[in-house]
Design an enzyme around this catalytic site. Structure first.
Site, PDB file in Angstrom:
ATOM      1  N   LYS A 552       5.243  42.340   0.601  1.00  0.00           N
ATOM      2  CA  LYS A 552       4.748  43.715   0.573  1.00  0.00           C
ATOM      3  C   LYS A 552       3.279  43.632   0.933  1.00  0.00           C
ATOM      4  CE  LYS A 552       6.064  44.015  -3.841  1.00  0.00           C
ATOM      5  NZ  LYS A 552       6.693  45.298  -4.026  1.00  0.00           N
ATOM      6  N   ARG A 553       2.618  44.781   1.150  1.00  0.00           N
ATOM      7  CA  ARG A 553       1.181  44.717   1.396  1.00  0.00           C
ATOM      8  C   ARG A 553       0.480  44.027   0.228  1.00  0.00           C
ATOM      9  NH1 ARG A 553      -1.082  47.774   5.615  1.00  0.00           N
ATOM     10  NH2 ARG A 553      -3.004  46.863   4.855  1.00  0.00           N
TER      11      ARG A 553
END
Ligand code: NBG
Length: 817
Positions: A552-553
């Site tokens: 994920k970011r």
């Protein structure tokens, strides 16, 4: 009389010949040597032609049915690759495999030639793309509207352990999927001034004078629904200069000067902003937002006028969904068009606006709630600032009427903050919409109770929830062929458009043969991922270890750091006791950090440092490996998620609005270790408390802990393992040549109060990991839980989500067959 047979748009017999013809005629290339990129492109053009024919048929059906349409306005879309998605949705897989084989290729290899369309940062853009797929599949008449950036989100490389960014010139070799509509250019204005005048009837009116103009060119990307019969489109705008270049300057020898305004205009669609430091001061970003909105509204109104009815029926024909606050200037733009150009009265125009717009909020992080300095907005869009001020003035009268004498409340609710003179875009969106929704139940509750309680009191019933969803076509059918085959063999193919059908798998969790097949599918995916990691990083990982994944970011609230603390602790335990009864693990972490986000980049460096140390240590070699996956993106997710067994969703409770990765993992049979945050809560309710590993503070406890003045030092002092792990990181155990590298991370934790409460949740996280280990050591029990996860994910289909929007927010009926 028998119905005429539907035209066969797919025409599989001629596919091979078509591919060759496109290689020659469109690409202008030889067929030899047989270069895979050429053949990928040839195949893409052959698919595109078939798609266009189906799209034309769909458009005709929209006009015939005169149905209401939804316009999904989003600054970001994250489609990833198109080819396989089109092929699966159009049911052409067998034909394409055969055609590719006849030409000497494997279809999968050709598909690898495509570059991702990365026109979004993360979850928000990917959600928009899942919704496009579901709208097409569920026959909801609608369109996505966005910007065709030349450069999508940067490409991440890891150099000496650090993130480096490279420009993502995704269309360098052209894109067969983008159809330029050069014949439909619109003018978009900027700057200039608002000019009052009196019309022949003596009414005071306003017009936008002395503006600069930029041309917006529509570029369509077609989106086939599953089954291939219904095709919708995403219309992305590209900026073009309205003037070419100034011939006069050119004749005077100033070539660069002559190009200046052209460059200034075309910059608008040049690059997607990464969501880093506040972008609120960035004029170009505001111009991008208005560019999207102005061109889109022109297009919507053109279509509306073409179909006949007047403006009073506009909201019965048109629903506009604002994907986060980014396109909120649309509220002022529609008012401007209705009042200044169509000469409607203010009240009438305002009623139309409010019935037309709806707003989805995607975050409660204060730094992400957009505000624009009023003077900047007024310089770029002079008339819009006047209109916003008028909306604000009338709105505050409403507030004053409801709460006489409460000036504080007026100041808090004002659209233009009287103290800072900033325009609060979320307030404009709330006031200008008939519905406002959050993206998971907890998030919607927080919006109503904590972030916008006074708006909720003022507008009862306006706030609502639509929990996010993901498309099962891309995230199971296409990404996980092994599991899809197994599922279809047992329950038939209907789950692909009716995901609740997966519940039919539940009894099979008790069937040892089925569990064996289930494990075999997972193992195939793990082997596929291992080959990918080897190819990309030269590193071997063992498919017979527990694949523990967090992709994920990179953001502090998502707490990749907590994951690292678990890894370091596990490493310490294994060094002390090589026979420790835990399954061998491979920890995979991936994600991009915003280029300007210091702490997130430092955490990437920490992960790569820990990986170097752990992977080089013979004492733990076969028991623990750590991999940082560079350049996490949609096409990588399609390989990683089906191979995952443990899905890390460990944000500080109350901070992740929903998450959608969490849904993709669980759908693919990974077990979640996570906090009670975002959609994790609803996932827990769906899969059952015993099939998920939940730990940590709840959102309410997080709030109370912070309010009470949390002291991380005391917590660390009381926990020897935590103290040891922090100490190793802090004194350079993982980076002996640069011992202070991670001091800023530790400072944040120990000196600045540990805002994200990593230390507070550490012990609970480790205990949850103990439970993970115990269950994994019992493969039958683990597999049963994995099956129950997949079987219970029906609710999280984006088909369900878009149908909820259609019914409760857009007031649109899906089209019939
Ligand atoms: C993100 C949230 C996620 C959520 C997606 C899609 C923004 C502003 N928000 O939790 O952080 O899943 O939106 O709704 O990108």
């Amino acid at each position: 009389m028998a119905k005429p047979a539907a035209p066969d748009f797919h025409q599989l017999e001629s596919l091979g010949e078509d591919i060759k013809r496109y290689v020659l005629s469109i690409l202008g290339n030889d067929l030899y040597p047989p270069d895979p990129f050429r053949y990928y492109s040839g195949l893409a053009y052959a698919i595109r032609e078939r798609l266009i024919r189906m799209w034309l048929a769909t458009q005709a059906s929209y006009y015939d049915s005169m149905s209401k349409r939804v316009y999904y306005l989003s600054m970001e879309f994250l489609p990833g690759r198109f080819l396989m998605n089109y092929i699966t949705n159009m049911g052409m897989e067998d034909g394409c495999r055969q055609a590719a084989a006849d030409l000497g290729f494997s279809l999968d290899d050709l598909a690898e030639e495509e570059r991702d369309a990365g026109l979004g940062n993360g979850g928000l853009g990917r959600l928009a793309s899942c919704y496009m797929d579901s709208m097409a599949t569920q026959r909801i008449p609608g369109y996505g509207y966005g910007i065709l950036y030349d450069y999508g989100l940067f490409h991440q490389r890891i150099v000496n352990g650090w993130q480096e960014e490279e420009a993502d010139n995704w269309r360098r070799h052209g894109s067969p999927w983008v159809i330029d509509r050069v014949e439909h250019l619109y003018e978009v204005k900027f700057y200039g001034r608002s000019e009052a005048y009196t019309d022949p009837q003596g009414v005071l009116r306003y017009r936008w004078a002395e503006a600069d103009t930029v041309m917006a060119m529509p570029c369509d990307i077609l989106i086939p629904g599953h089954g291939g019969k219904h095709v919708t489109n995403m219309r992305l705008w590209a900026a073009a200069s309205s003037t070419g270049f100034s011939l006069r300057d050119f004749n005077q020898g100033d070539f660069l000067g002559a190009m200046q305004s052209k460059i200034h205009s075309e910059n608008i669609s040049k690059v997607l902003y990464p969501n880093d430091e506040p972008i609120q001061g960035k004029e170009l970003r505001l111009r991008q937002q208005y560019f999207l909105v102005a061109a889109t509204l022109r297009d919507i109104i053109r279509r509306h006028k073409k179909s006949g009815p007047g403006f009073d029926e506009f909201p019965d024909q048109v629903a506009i969904q604002l994907n986060d606050t980014h396109p909120t200037i649309a509220v002022a733009e529609l008012m401007r068009i209705l009042v200044d150009e169509e000469f409607l009265g203010w009240d009438e125009a305002w009623a139309i606006c409010r019935r037309t717009f709806a707003y989805t909020n995607h975050t409660v992080l204060p730094e992400a709630l957009e505000t624009w300095p009023a003077d900047l907005l007024g310089r770029v869009l002079p008339r819009h600032l006047e209109i916003i001020a008028e909306i604000d003035r009338r709105f505050l009268l409403e507030v004053a009427a409801a709460h006489p004498g409460d000036q504080g409340r007026q100041n808090r609710l004002a659209i233009i903050d009287p103290a800072s003179r900033r325009v609060r875009m979320a307030h404009l969106a709330i006031v200008g919409s008939h519905k406002v929704n959050g993206v998971a139940r907890l998030h919607s509750d927080i919006l109503r109770e904590k972030v916008f309680p006074e708006f909720d009191a003022l507008y009862p019933g306006k706030f609502t929830n639509v929990t996010n969803g993901i498309t099962p076509r891309r995230w199971l059918l296409q990404a996980n062929p092994a599991l899809s085959r197994l599922i279809t063999a047992r329950i038939g193919p209907d789950w692909t458009t009716d995901l609740d059908r997966l519940a039919e798998l539940l009894p099979l969790a008790e069937d040892p043969d089925f569990r064996k097949d289930w494990r075999a599918a997972k193992r195939e995916n793990k082997k596929r991922l291992a080959r990918y990691v080897l190819r990309k990083s030269g590193m071997g990982i063992n498919p017979d270890t527990l694949f523990d994944v967090q992709v994920k970011r990179m953001h502090e609230y998502k707490r990749q750091f907590l994951n690292v603390l678990h890894v370091v602790t596990l490493y310490n335990r294994l060094r002390r006791d090589p026979h420790l009864a835990v399954p061998p693990r491979t920890v995979l972490i991936g994600g991009k950090a915003a280029p300007g986000y210091f702490m997130a980049k430092r955490i990437i460096r920490l992960i790569t440092a820990v990986a170097e140390t752990v992977n080089a240590d013979d004492a733990v070699r076969s028991r623990l490996r750590v991999v940082f996956l560079p350049n996490y993106c949609v096409s990588q997710a399609e390989k990683v998620i089906p191979a995952a067994e443990l899905s890390q969703q460990i944000s500080t409770a109350g901070m992740e609005a929903s998450g959608t990765g969490n849904m993709k993992f669980a759908l693919n049979g990974a077990l979640t270790i996570g906090t009670l945050d975002g959609a994790n809560i609803e996932i827990m309710e769906a899969v059952g408390r015993e099939n998920i590993f939940i730990f940590g503070l709840t959102a309410k406890e997080v709030e109370a802990t912070r309010a009470a003045g949390y002291d991380p030092g005391r917590r660390v002092a009381a926990d020897a393992e935590l103290a040891e792990a922090l100490d190793m990181i802090g004194r350079g155990y993982f980076t002996p040549s640069e011992p202070d590298l991670f001091a800023p991370i530790l400072d944040n934790l120990l000196r600045h109060g540990d805002y994200y409460l990593v230390t507070a949740d550490y012990r609970a996280c480790l205990e949850a990991q103990d439970a993970v280990n115990a269950l994994y050591l019992d493969p039958e029990a683990w597999t049963a839980a994995s099956i129950r996860n997949t079987a219970n994910m029906g609710f999280f289909s984006s088909d369900r989500a878009v149908l909820e929007y259609a019914k409760n927010i857009w007031n649109i009926e899906p089209l019939g067959e």
